[in-house]
Design an enzyme around this catalytic site. Structure first.
Site, PDB file in Angstrom:
ATOM      1  N   GLY A 101     -24.772 -14.442 -30.153  1.00  0.00           N
ATOM      2  CA  GLY A 101     -24.983 -15.577 -30.866  1.00  0.00           C
ATOM      3  C   GLY A 101     -25.598 -16.580 -30.323  1.00  0.00           C
ATOM      4  CD  GLU A 104     -27.220 -13.164 -33.377  1.00  0.00           C
ATOM      5  OE1 GLU A 104     -26.216 -13.757 -33.225  1.00  0.00           O
ATOM      6  OE2 GLU A 104     -27.396 -12.385 -34.282  1.00  0.00           O
ATOM      7  CD  GLU A 124     -24.519  -9.767 -30.461  1.00  0.00           C
ATOM      8  OE1 GLU A 124     -25.344  -9.187 -29.819  1.00  0.00           O
ATOM      9  OE2 GLU A 124     -24.556 -10.772 -31.083  1.00  0.00           O
TER      10      GLU A 124
HETATM   11  N1  3HC Z   1     -16.454 -15.595 -25.795  1.00  0.00           N
HETATM   12  C1  3HC Z   1     -15.037 -15.957 -25.095  1.00  0.00           C
HETATM   13  N2  3HC Z   1     -14.812 -15.697 -23.544  1.00  0.00           N
HETATM   14  C2  3HC Z   1     -15.864 -15.346 -22.795  1.00  0.00           C
HETATM   15  C3  3HC Z   1     -17.115 -14.945 -23.405  1.00  0.00           C
HETATM   16  C4  3HC Z   1     -17.539 -15.086 -24.744  1.00  0.00           C
HETATM   17  N3  3HC Z   1     -18.450 -14.737 -25.494  1.00  0.00           N
HETATM   18  N4  3HC Z   1     -18.032 -14.540 -22.323  1.00  0.00           N
HETATM   19  C5  3HC Z   1     -17.240 -14.831 -21.409  1.00  0.00           C
HETATM   20  N5  3HC Z   1     -16.052 -15.125 -21.621  1.00  0.00           N
HETATM   21  C6  3HC Z   1     -14.900 -15.610 -20.493  1.00  0.00           C
HETATM   22  C7  3HC Z   1     -14.477 -14.427 -20.012  1.00  0.00           C
HETATM   23  O1  3HC Z   1     -13.444 -13.802 -20.494  1.00  0.00           O
HETATM   24  C8  3HC Z   1     -13.950 -15.000 -18.549  1.00  0.00           C
HETATM   25  O2  3HC Z   1     -12.909 -15.816 -18.853  1.00  0.00           O
HETATM   26  P1  3HC Z   1     -11.664 -15.433 -17.668  1.00  0.00           P
HETATM   27  O3  3HC Z   1     -12.306 -16.470 -16.570  1.00  0.00           O
HETATM   28  O4  3HC Z   1     -10.355 -16.412 -18.379  1.00  0.00           O
HETATM   29  O5  3HC Z   1     -11.387 -14.337 -17.347  1.00  0.00           O
HETATM   30  C9  3HC Z   1     -15.152 -16.155 -18.265  1.00  0.00           C
HETATM   31  O6  3HC Z   1     -15.572 -16.228 -19.694  1.00  0.00           O
HETATM   32  C10 3HC Z   1     -16.325 -15.636 -17.597  1.00  0.00           C
HETATM   33  O7  3HC Z   1     -16.619 -14.461 -17.611  1.00  0.00           O
HETATM   34  P2  3HC Z   1     -17.151 -13.289 -16.674  1.00  0.00           P
HETATM   35  O8  3HC Z   1     -16.072 -13.092 -15.666  1.00  0.00           O
HETATM   36  O9  3HC Z   1     -17.827 -12.200 -17.276  1.00  0.00           O
HETATM   37  O10 3HC Z   1     -18.281 -13.936 -15.971  1.00  0.00           O
HETATM   38  P3  3HC Z   1     -19.768 -13.753 -15.462  1.00  0.00           P
HETATM   39  O11 3HC Z   1     -20.645 -14.850 -14.658  1.00  0.00           O
HETATM   40  O12 3HC Z   1     -19.511 -12.420 -14.706  1.00  0.00           O
HETATM   41  O13 3HC Z   1     -20.591 -13.039 -16.710  1.00  0.00           O
HETATM   42  C11 3HC Z   1     -21.546 -13.296 -18.895  1.00  0.00           C
HETATM   43  C12 3HC Z   1     -20.940 -13.958 -17.766  1.00  0.00           C
HETATM   44  C13 3HC Z   1     -22.897 -12.418 -18.717  1.00  0.00           C
HETATM   45  C14 3HC Z   1     -21.779 -14.374 -20.013  1.00  0.00           C
HETATM   46  C15 3HC Z   1     -20.511 -12.348 -19.493  1.00  0.00           C
HETATM   47  O14 3HC Z   1     -19.173 -13.095 -19.530  1.00  0.00           O
HETATM   48  C16 3HC Z   1     -20.703 -11.751 -20.820  1.00  0.00           C
HETATM   49  O15 3HC Z   1     -21.443 -10.570 -20.910  1.00  0.00           O
HETATM   50  N6  3HC Z   1     -19.919 -12.124 -21.836  1.00  0.00           N
HETATM   51  C17 3HC Z   1     -20.054 -11.628 -23.239  1.00  0.00           C
HETATM   52  C18 3HC Z   1     -21.128 -12.203 -23.838  1.00  0.00           C
HETATM   53  C19 3HC Z   1     -21.306 -11.326 -25.363  1.00  0.00           C
HETATM   54  O16 3HC Z   1     -20.921 -10.355 -25.269  1.00  0.00           O
HETATM   55  N7  3HC Z   1     -21.799 -12.222 -26.159  1.00  0.00           N
HETATM   56  C20 3HC Z   1     -21.798 -11.577 -27.342  1.00  0.00           C
HETATM   57  C21 3HC Z   1     -20.642 -12.093 -28.105  1.00  0.00           C
HETATM   58  S1  3HC Z   1     -20.514 -11.569 -29.942  1.00  0.00           S
HETATM   59  C22 3HC Z   1     -21.672 -12.396 -30.515  1.00  0.00           C
HETATM   60  O17 3HC Z   1     -22.046 -13.231 -30.079  1.00  0.00           O
HETATM   61  C23 3HC Z   1     -21.660 -12.251 -32.023  1.00  0.00           C
HETATM   62  C24 3HC Z   1     -22.891 -12.870 -32.892  1.00  0.00           C
HETATM   63  O18 3HC Z   1     -23.672 -11.934 -32.917  1.00  0.00           O
HETATM   64  C25 3HC Z   1     -22.316 -13.237 -34.159  1.00  0.00           C
END
Ligand code: 3HC
Ligand code: NAI
Length: 701
Positions: A101, A104, A124
């Site tokens: 997002g 996006e 995603e």
């Molecule tokens: N929502 C909520 N919490 C999140 C998050 C998210 N999108 N992304 C990361 N976090 C949290 C993690 O759970 C973690 O929490 P914690 O410290 O309590 O364990 C904290 O943030 C730090 O995350 P990482 O340990 O993974 O930190 P890194 O620095 O290693 O990585 C990152 C950062 C690359 C941003 C990685 O966290 C990541 O890949 N996050 C997910 C990204 C993702 O999948 N985004 C898409 C979401 S779905 C979406 O957007 C739908 C849309 O299309 C409508």
């Protein structure tokens, strides 16, 4: 403006700053804050708007913690419309990772600038979802359908310079300070009267897409889906981007996104997302536990595992010294490493330069005296306790104080190895999985005396070399291999009871396992299990037990390395082929020992192979070997290719219902004997209480 979104005017530029640590996820408050700020900017003296984030990253996506809860206004699509419909150009200023997002949001902006180290992507799919806020409609409009398919179905981010080549980013900002650089860029756009570029206004000419492109993509993706359902729907969205007007495409994307959001596959994959991060946390260790410096590593033994482990460190720029018994063994080890890197080079995943740099980081020795300046040693010699103890005693004599001494043993007692040194507090297990440079899992094995800072440092090093870490206490086989015993045993028992090898493997592969257990046995070598069984005195005296595996080895059929095992293998393609000779042999053996064969359902195959995993998992939890149920799921998904869309064995058990699992195990016990099936006390307790492993795990804190 709000706690998490601020707004300021810098000359003629409005700057919206998001500050929602740790990753600026699009929580309800962030969405509301951005909407208010964009609305404010429409009515003030600003001439352009920069959207920028504080902290380590641009918006990294929707807030995954909000999924599964009732949606709260304002929804993401309305924020994107407000940005896209702004009368003043909106410029996204990207650093860190603009993901999901977050990307996006950037795509709805009129311009995107980024620093060179930034990455953008739509991950995603890794959560069993598809981009639900226009990603599937906007990316193909600017980067083309083919590139969009790759970006969205792989979920892998791309670095900013490549994103610029692809048309996803307009400008790379060279300035140290991104905010200042983005403001300058915005001023330039205003001065040159740059238009409001709206991606939605682009139309894709269907003639530019090769006939059959989408069908071919569906087939290709289905082959590696392993129970995941999002990929197919992503293709449908891209088809909509080509064939439908923007608004209808967006509507189609939204419908399919909602379907996925409530799917069991996405729930399982989101469970694994959080489980992976939780597994990195050690319950009784504070976050600020001190860490030791690790700048140089030594690996003892440059065989299958040692070579792969050396590559893990060289890949992230950490120098490695590899110690072998003699020059010949050393050359062989180095040769394998070079060959592996050349394969990566050949696949275009690395440049010659990068390969050269990594190889240069790995040096060799045959002399323990050279280990004086290393900070961490990982031992990966033959699986022999006496040999390992001898090596640790030697390391104790030559290594400087404070060095972390790790063993990659699969089964040996880490405490016994630690006791061979005068510094057991510095010793622990680092159990990598083969091939070590590829497999994501690292089991960190905490010895009785392992010091807190040694554990904290090792978990951090694991993350640095891109592994997913899970903590295990000492026991035979640790978490993963200990659980595996019953799985392999039942796969073979099923043959005696009437299945063919193909039937067993294909039932498990249909479930989503990357490879069935019998084919896996052929790959690993049937002689390995055979030799391991020779030394065991604890196995029940039962002619059925491992009979087929044993006979195959005695026939010289060791698996892929001899061209045949449970299957035959095509000499050129290595494709596995069902072998009528083996199938006849199984029937004859069953008759010989009086086993009446019968038809067996796929459901029974899954139960007999997976319920032993779950049952042993329950024992492991009860004994405190694993910290929590979700850590076991992490071990199986990242170390044993358990399908992520099923969430790992303990999560899967919770979905089935523990009472059902327990009852079935009792039924198998009554039929097949309690030497194989004894319900774990914790499983019984939870089944009777109507609880899940997850609930039990939360109660334990
Ligand atoms: N929502 C909520 N919490 C999140 C998050 C998210 N999108 N992304 C990361 N976090 C949290 C993690 O759970 C973690 O929490 P914690 O410290 O309590 O364990 C904290 O943030 C730090 O995350 P990482 O340990 O993974 O930190 P890194 O620095 O290693 O990585 C990152 C950062 C690359 C941003 C990685 O966290 C990541 O890949 N996050 C997910 C990204 C993702 O999948 N985004 C898409 C979401 S779905 C979406 O957007 C739908 C849309 O299309 C409508
Ligand atoms: P391997 O046989 O491929 O390599 C062992 C290497 O150690 C050989 O190159 C040998 O020359 C070297 N060696 C032996 N004695 C030595 C000594 N005294 N000093 C220095 N080098 C010495 O074995 P592999 O498969 O790499 O296994 C190593 C360890 O990793 C074992 O403990 C094994 O249980 C564990 N392991 C193996 C996995 C696998 O799938 N192969 C997976 C996870 C762990």
């Amino acid at each position: 403006m709000s706690d998490v979104v601020s707004y300021e005017l810098v000359d003629n530029i409005a700057v919206i700053s998001v500050n929602n640590p740790p990753v600026n996820a699009l929580s309800q408050a962030v969405r509301e804050g951005i909407l208010d700020a964009v609305t404010t900017a429409q009515g003030d003296a600003s001439e352009a708007i920069v959207l920028h984030c504080e902290g380590r990253t641009f918006i990294a996506g929707a807030d995954i913690k909000e999924f599964g809860k009732p949606p709260q206004e304002p929804g993401l699509p309305s924020i994107l419309s407000a940005i896209e419909d702004s009368s003043k150009p909106v410029i996204a200023a990207i650093h860190g990772t603009a993901l999901g997002g977050g990307f996006e949001v950037a795509l709805a902006c009129h311009y995107r600038c980024a620093i060179a180290s930034a990455k953008v992507g739509l991950p995603e799919v890794k959560l069993g979802l598809l981009p639900g806020a226009g990603g599937t409609q906007r990316v193909p409009r600017i980067a083309g359908v083919k590139a969009a398919l790759e970006l969205i179905t792989s979920g892998n981010p791309v670095a900013a310079p490549k994103a610029k080549d692809m048309g996803l980013v307009d400008e790379i900002i060279a300035a140290e300070d991104l905010k200042a650089g983005a403001i300058e860029y915005a001023k330039g756009l205003v001065e040159s009267g740059a238009p409001l570029k709206r991606i939605r206004d682009i139309t894709i000419d269907p003639a530019t897409v090769e006939p059959g492109f989408f069908d071919a993509a569906r087939k290709r993706l289905a082959r590696r889906a392993r129970g995941q359902i999002a990929q197919d729907k992503i293709v449908s969205c891209l088809e909509a981007a080509v064939n439908l007007p923007m608004d209808e495409g967006l509507q189609r994307e939204r419908e399919l996104f909602r379907e996925l959001l409530t799917s069991p596959e996405s729930a399982a994959m989101r469970h694994i997302f959080f489980a992976e991060r939780l597994a990195a946390k050690i319950k009784d260790l504070p976050r600020d536990t001190p860490r030791r410096e690790v700048n140089k590593v030594a690996i003892i033994g440059g065989g299958t595992m040692g070579g792969g482990i050396a590559m893990c460190f060289a890949n992230v720029g950490i120098p490695v010294l590899m110690l072998e018994i003699d020059d010949e063994a050393l050359q062989r080890g180095m040769g394998i490493i070079e060959k592996n890197y050349k394969i990566t080079l050949g696949k275009g995943k690395m440049t010659e330069d990068q390969m050269g740099q990594r190889i240069a980081l790995i040096t060799g020795t045959t002399d323990y005296a050279d280990l004086g300046d290393v900070d961490m040693v990982i031992e990966a010699v033959f699986e022999n306790l006496e040999l390992k103890k001898e090596i640790f005693a030697k390391l104790d004599g030559v290594c400087k104080p404070g060095v972390i001494l790790a063993t990659n043993t699969s089964y040996q007692d880490v405490d016994a190895i630690a006791a061979a040194t005068s510094r057991p507090q510095d010793v622990l297990g680092m159990h990598f999985f083969s091939p070590a440079n590829v497999m994501k899992l690292l089991e960190v094995v905490r010895g009785e005396k392992t010091a807190d800072d040694v554990l904290a440092t090792t978990m951090a090093i694991g993350k640095r070399i891109n592994k997913v870490c899970a903590l295990s206490r000492v026991c035979y086989g640790f978490i993963g291999n200990r659980m595996l015993g019953g799985y392999g045993r039942e796969a073979q028992m099923l043959l005696m009871d009437g299945c063919t090898p193909s039937q067993v493997d294909s039932a498990l592969e249909k479930f989503g396992m990357a490879m069935g257990p019998l084919a896996m046995g052929d790959l690993a070598g049937l002689d390995v299990g055979y030799k391991a069984r020779q030394g065991r005195t604890d196995l029940p005296d039962d002619p059925k037990l491992y009979r087929i595996g044993t006979l195959l080895v005695e026939m010289g059929r060791y698996g892929q390395k001899t061209g045949s095992g449970f299957y035959q293998y095509d000499a050129e393609t290595r494709a596995r082929i069902a072998d009528p000779e083996v199938e006849a042999m199984i029937k004859a053996e069953a008759a010989k020992i009086g086993v009446e064969q019968r038809d067996i359902s796929d459901e029974e195959i899954l139960q007999r192979c997976f319920y032993p995993l779950i049952n042993e998992g329950a024992r492991i939890l009860f004994e405190g070997i694993a910290q929590r149920p979700s850590d076991i799921d992490v071990v199986y998904v990242f170390g044993y290719a358990f399908p992520v869309a099923k969430g790992g064995p303990m999560y899967y058990a919770d979905q089935i219902g523990l009472k059902q699992v327990y009852d079935k195990i009792c039924e198998f016990r009554d039929r097949d004997g309690e030497q194989y099936w004894q319900p774990a006390p914790l499983l019984k307790q939870l089944a009777e209480a109507g609880k899940t492993f997850a609930e039990w795990g939360s109660e334990q804190g």
